[in-house]
Each structure stands twice: as C-alpha cells, then as structure tokens.
Design a protein around this motif. Structure first.
Motif, PDB file in Angstrom:
ATOM      1  N   GLU A 137       0.848  -1.170   0.204  1.00 54.86           N
ATOM      2  CA  GLU A 137      -0.161  -0.005  -0.027  1.00 54.86           C
ATOM      3  C   GLU A 137       1.196   1.249  -0.384  1.00 54.86           C
ATOM      4  O   GLU A 137       0.873   2.555  -0.937  1.00 54.86           O
ATOM      5  N   CYS A 138       2.218   1.410   0.967  1.00 54.93           N
ATOM      6  CA  CYS A 138       3.249   2.313   0.811  1.00 54.93           C
ATOM      7  C   CYS A 138       3.833   2.268  -0.412  1.00 54.93           C
ATOM      8  O   CYS A 138       3.749   3.302  -0.658  1.00 54.93           O
ATOM      9  N   HIS A 139       4.187   1.899  -1.547  1.00 55.54           N
ATOM     10  CA  HIS A 139       4.437   1.327  -2.270  1.00 55.54           C
ATOM     11  C   HIS A 139       3.553   2.767  -3.737  1.00 55.54           C
ATOM     12  O   HIS A 139       3.699   3.268  -4.396  1.00 55.54           O
ATOM     13  N   ASN A 140       2.687   1.872  -3.393  1.00 58.30           N
ATOM     14  CA  ASN A 140       1.291   2.074  -4.513  1.00 58.30           C
ATOM     15  C   ASN A 140       0.757   3.488  -3.929  1.00 58.30           C
ATOM     16  O   ASN A 140       0.718   4.440  -4.833  1.00 58.30           O
ATOM     17  N   PHE A 141       1.022   4.758  -2.560  1.00 57.55           N
ATOM     18  CA  PHE A 141       1.407   5.403  -2.268  1.00 57.55           C
ATOM     19  C   PHE A 141       1.966   6.690  -3.132  1.00 57.55           C
ATOM     20  O   PHE A 141       1.331   7.997  -3.421  1.00 57.55           O
ATOM     21  N   ILE A 142       3.456   5.454  -3.213  1.00 52.96           N
ATOM     22  CA  ILE A 142       4.501   6.757  -3.456  1.00 52.96           C
ATOM     23  C   ILE A 142       4.116   6.792  -4.845  1.00 52.96           C
ATOM     24  O   ILE A 142       4.476   8.606  -5.439  1.00 52.96           O
ATOM     25  N   ASP A 143       4.053   5.374  -5.740  1.00 51.67           N
ATOM     26  CA  ASP A 143       3.449   5.346  -7.104  1.00 51.67           C
ATOM     27  C   ASP A 143       2.365   6.990  -7.480  1.00 51.67           C
ATOM     28  O   ASP A 143       3.135   7.645  -8.130  1.00 51.67           O
ATOM     29  N   LYS A 144       1.676   6.507  -6.953  1.00 55.17           N
ATOM     30  CA  LYS A 144       0.014   7.757  -7.438  1.00 55.17           C
ATOM     31  C   LYS A 144       0.590   9.371  -6.939  1.00 55.17           C
ATOM     32  O   LYS A 144       0.408   9.901  -7.922  1.00 55.17           O
ATOM     33  N   PHE A 145       1.578   9.416  -6.025  1.00 59.43           N
ATOM     34  CA  PHE A 145       1.901  10.757  -5.948  1.00 59.43           C
ATOM     35  C   PHE A 145       2.518  10.808  -6.885  1.00 59.43           C
ATOM     36  O   PHE A 145       2.610  12.309  -7.387  1.00 59.43           O
ATOM     37  N   THR A 146       4.051  10.469  -6.893  1.00 61.21           N
ATOM     38  CA  THR A 146       5.188  10.857  -7.878  1.00 61.21           C
ATOM     39  C   THR A 146       4.296  10.606  -9.873  1.00 61.21           C
ATOM     40  O   THR A 146       4.962  11.579  -9.983  1.00 61.21           O
ATOM     41  N   ASP A 147       4.046   9.274 -10.032  1.00 57.18           N
ATOM     42  CA  ASP A 147       3.192   9.857 -11.665  1.00 57.18           C
ATOM     43  C   ASP A 147       3.101  10.532 -11.645  1.00 57.18           C
ATOM     44  O   ASP A 147       2.997  11.343 -12.664  1.00 57.18           O
TER      45      ASP A 147
END
Length: 197
Positions: A43-53
C-alpha cells in the motif's frame, strides 16, 4: 521512484520494506498469501507511485526523455531518481548508504516468513550483486535498466532493449538532478504523512 527510494521511504521494519519491493514482483491474488505487514508495504509503494506519477516536476522530468524512449519515460525517470538519491544520500540520511543497504540485505535474508521462491531468488541476487548500492554510478544504472528490459521482455513476450537509455541520464543529468532535488523533499513529507495516518 525505483527500489532504493521505496525502501528509504518505507516504514522501518522488514515487512514494510519487503512490501515496497514485492509490489513490483507479486501481483493479483498471489498477494492474498502475504502477511498484513507486507501488504501494508505494498500500500505504501502504491501511495508513493500515485503521488510521483502525477506530480508536475516528475512530468517535467519525463518530458526530457527523447522520443525513442518516450514510452518508457516513467520507468527511466524512476531509475534516474534513484541514481540522484544515491549520489545525494548524505543530504537525506544520517546512515551511510553502504550501511543502509547492508541492513536491508541482512534483514531480507533473515526474514522468517513465507515468500515465493522466485522472490527469494531475486532478493538473494540483489544482495550478492548489491543492486541498491549500484545506483550511485552510471554502470549500475545501466545494469538496472537491463534487468528491467529483461523483465519487460519476459512479461510481454517481446524484446525490449533499454540499456542504451542511460544516455538520457548523461544528456540531461543537471536538469534531472535539479528536478529530483526539488521533488524529493515533497515526496518525503507526503510519505511521512501517510506513515502517521
């Protein structure tokens, strides 16, 4: 962000860190067999990716990538940002990069929980070849892009050769470095808010 950044930004426990890696390696229903701690890391990984992308600075970095590699601009920028994190590690961490990577490798090796055999093999190779520490030089970036090319080729049954895309990092290093230095503190703050939630 690629694996070095995901590990740096994860919660400071082995399952969260494993989850931040396994998000790229374990898909679909196979995730149901993972522990709650690892799934929280995913979930943390996906949270980081969403913000980054969707961030405007990251979009600017992607626009710097030439047309030949434009389809893979997001992947390349993720790897390039890990290069800048490794190069500027002392700005963001009081622990030397080698010490951090050693802690990661040792914690993964000692993890007693169940992991898919292919994942264990990848984690072993990561430690032996020091994938995380290798982000600090261009040769390591090139090898990382090569591994990603292989993974894409296997998954999509179509050859991809991105190794030469390291030339994009060389050509735009100063601008990409500036992008990273502006973006990463925002990502750090954003991720710390997630950890506190």
């Amino acid at each position: 962000m690629n694996w070095l950044a995901h590990l740096f930004l994860s919660e400071k426990n082995v399952e969260s860190r494993l989850g931040n890696l396994l998000a790229d390696l374990v898909k679909g229903s196979a995730r149901q067999n993972l522990s709650l701690g690892i799934r929280r890391g995913i979930e943390c990984h996906n949270f980081i990716d969403k913000f980054t992308d969707c961030h405007s600075i990251v979009q600017c970095s992607k626009s710097r990538i030439c047309q030949e590699y434009k389809r893979f601009a997001g992947i390349l920028v993720d790897v390039f940002y890990d290069y800048f994190l490794a190069k500027n590690w002392f700005v963001y961490s009081n622990i030397p990069l080698d010490e951090f990577t050693t802690q990661i490798y040792e914690s993964f090796q000692a993890y007693p929980g169940q992991l898919p055999i292919p994942v264990r093999e990848i984690l072993n190779r990561m430690a032996v070849e020091d994938w995380l520490g290798s982000y600090r030089n261009l040769a390591g970036v090139e090898k990382t892009i090569g591994r990603i090319s292989y993974r894409l080729s296997t998954r999509l049954s179509k050859p991809f050769t991105l190794n030469l895309a390291v030339s994009e990092l060389i050509a735009h290093e100063r601008d990409l470095d500036n992008d990273f230095q502006e973006f990463f503190p925002e990502l750090l703050a954003h991720t710390q808010n997630w950890h506190l939630a």
